[in-house]
Every structure is written in structure tokens, then in C-alpha cells.
Design a protein around this motif. Structure first.
Motif, short mmCIF file in Angstrom:
data_model
loop_
_atom_site.label_atom_id
_atom_site.label_comp_id
_atom_site.label_asym_id
_atom_site.label_seq_id
_atom_site.Cartn_x
_atom_site.Cartn_y
_atom_site.Cartn_z
N GLU A 54 0.84 -1.19 0.00
CA GLU A 54 0.00 0.00 0.00
C GLU A 54 0.88 1.24 0.00
N ASP A 55 0.31 2.35 -0.43
CA ASP A 55 1.07 3.59 -0.32
C ASP A 55 1.04 4.04 1.15
N THR A 58 -2.33 5.52 2.83
CA THR A 58 -3.40 4.62 3.27
C THR A 58 -2.91 3.56 4.24
#
Length: 146
Positions: A54-55, A58
């Protein structure tokens, strides 16, 4: 004054460093490059290396306080002979007050490392890095024959 390192620097032998050439490609993350005398160095690096699918927006934040590694005290050197006063005394006489070096070539110095041409009394280098990889586990395949 409790230890050798707490003594005043009177009598600290001052020496001159002569260096012909220096080529350092990279010195980063709390690395020190010094030509000349140094009494004390206390280099520290604290790092979190995070890899995730995930980035970071988030996936949430990661904090040093979440990992005991960054709060542990440094290990202490235990020397019973020193504690009992049985210390080897070393006296050095430098016939020349000069330190002569022809060429220094360093590809990389990092993580609380020190490159010193000269006298150094005390050096503490501490590097604490926590590598974190957050990836979902692959789903197990059904057994063969189902």
C-alpha cells in the motif's frame, strides 16, 4: 572524573595530517569525514526502512516508539581486570608530529561510520535500523486432486 575519557585534554598530542589526495564517492547517514584531531565523536543513526504494497498515505504511520530496538540501552563492556585496577598502561612517543597519507579512496561510508586522519580520543558509533516489509500473504493453493 570517572574514567580515562573524562580526563582533561591537556597533553593530548596535537598532530598535523598531510593528505595527498582524497576521493570519497558517498558519505551519508551520520557518516563523518575529518582531517585533523578530534577529541570526541558521538554519531547516531536511527532509521525505519519500510516496504509495503500500500502507499504510505493509506497504510498508516510508523513510529520509532513502537519498536523496543530504539529504546534499548547500549551494551556495556565488562572488563573485570579494569574494574580491579589491573590496567595495562601504554605510553607512545611519536617521533614525528605529522601523519602523512598518500591517497585515500572510499566508495561509501554510512550509518555512523567515521573516516579520520588524525588523533581521535573517543568514538561512539551507534546505528539502529529496523527493516519492515508489509505485504499480504499469498492465498494457499488447494491441494492437488481436489
Amino acid at each position: 572524573m570517572d574514567s580515562y575519557y573524562d580526563q582533561p585534554l591537556e597533553g593530548f598530542p596535537i598532530r598535523t595530517a598531510y593528505v595527498g589526495s582524497v576521493c570519497i564517492i558517498s558519505a551519508s547517514q551520520s557518516a563523518i569525514v575529518q582531517f585533523g584531531d578530534r577529541a570526541e565523536t558521538n554519531a547516531k543513526l536511527r532509521a525505519l526502512a519500510l516496504q509495503r504494497q500500500e502507499d504510505h498515505l493509506t497504510g498508516g504511520d510508523v513510529f520509532f516508539e513502537s519498536y523496543a530496538l530504539f529504546e534499548r540501552p547500549l551494551p556495556e563492556f565488562i572488563d573485570p581486570d579494569f574494574d580491579q585496577g589491573q590496567v595495562v598502561q601504554l605510553q607512545r612517543t611519536n617521533c614525528s608530529p605529522n601523519i602523512a597519507v598518500g591517497h585515500i579512496q572510499v566508495i561509501a561510508s554510512s550509518s555512523s561510520a567515521s573516516i579520520l586522519v588524525g588523533n581521535g580520543m573517543r568514538l561512539i558509533g551507534e546505528s539502529r535500523i529496523k527493516h519492515i516489509r508489509q505485504y499480504p500473504r499469498p492465498k494457499p493453493f488447494p491441494p492437488v486432486g481436489c
